[in-house]
Design a protein around this motif. Structure first.
Motif, PDB file in Angstrom:
ATOM      1  N   ALA A  28      47.549 -87.713-104.898  1.00  0.00           N
ATOM      2  CA  ALA A  28      48.701 -87.833-103.992  1.00  0.00           C
ATOM      3  C   ALA A  28      48.625 -86.862-102.818  1.00  0.00           C
ATOM      4  O   ALA A  28      48.819 -87.241-101.674  1.00  0.00           O
ATOM      5  CB  ALA A  28      49.989 -87.611-104.774  1.00  0.00           C
ATOM      6  N   SER A  29      48.335 -85.611-103.067  1.00  0.00           N
ATOM      7  CA  SER A  29      48.367 -84.592-102.023  1.00  0.00           C
ATOM      8  C   SER A  29      46.992 -84.153-101.550  1.00  0.00           C
ATOM      9  O   SER A  29      46.883 -83.461-100.554  1.00  0.00           O
ATOM     10  CB  SER A  29      49.103 -83.351-102.525  1.00  0.00           C
ATOM     11  N   LEU A  30      45.952 -84.541-102.283  1.00  0.00           N
ATOM     12  CA  LEU A  30      44.604 -84.081-101.976  1.00  0.00           C
ATOM     13  C   LEU A  30      43.610 -85.231-101.967  1.00  0.00           C
ATOM     14  O   LEU A  30      43.788 -86.222-102.662  1.00  0.00           O
ATOM     15  CB  LEU A  30      44.126 -83.069-103.023  1.00  0.00           C
ATOM     16  N   THR A  31      42.552 -85.049-101.195  1.00  0.00           N
ATOM     17  CA  THR A  31      41.394 -85.908-101.243  1.00  0.00           C
ATOM     18  C   THR A  31      40.192 -84.998-101.437  1.00  0.00           C
ATOM     19  O   THR A  31      40.088 -83.974-100.771  1.00  0.00           O
ATOM     20  CB  THR A  31      41.226 -86.713 -99.935  1.00  0.00           C
ATOM     21  N   MET A  32      39.311 -85.362-102.355  1.00  0.00           N
ATOM     22  CA  MET A  32      38.100 -84.576-102.539  1.00  0.00           C
ATOM     23  C   MET A  32      36.913 -85.449-102.201  1.00  0.00           C
ATOM     24  O   MET A  32      36.768 -86.553-102.722  1.00  0.00           O
ATOM     25  CB  MET A  32      37.970 -84.070-103.978  1.00  0.00           C
TER      26      MET A  32
END
Length: 112
Positions: A28-32
């Protein structure tokens, strides 16, 4: 125990390599975005874009994320080089949201 600096991704060419060849995992808040580690060591960089908020906000995001990912690095079975991108705007982000998104990424990568 290795120092925390040893888990940092060092140069701009490494960032470009991840951006060009990396696979993505979303929360939801991060992309890796990540690639398998060429040197056998987990390395991370944290990206909070200027459009998301002030310098204070961006630094706070990095301060929250560093111990989460650096603490997990020694237990990761297959080392990776990863770029963690913060997606939340300044008004939406809380420490709890980043912790929850990090756990979600760990689950998706099989690092639990």
């Amino acid at each position: 125990m290795p120092s925390l600096r040893s888990f940092r991704l060092g140069s701009e060419s490494n960032y470009r390599q991840i951006a060009h060849h990396g696979k993505r995992v979303h929360a939801a808040s991060l992309t890796m975005q990540w690639i398998e580690s060429p040197d056998g060591v987990c390395r991370f960089c944290f990206l909070a874009r200027k459009k998301n908020g002030s310098a204070v906000y961006r630094n706070r995001c990095r301060r929250i994320l560093r111990p989460i990912f650096f603490g997990k690095a020694p237990t990761i079975p297959a080392p990776v080089w990863a770029m963690i991108i913060v997606n939340d705007k300044e008004g939406e982000m809380t420490s709890e949201r980043l912790h929850k998104a990090s756990r979600k990424i760990f689950e998706k990568m099989g690092w639990v």
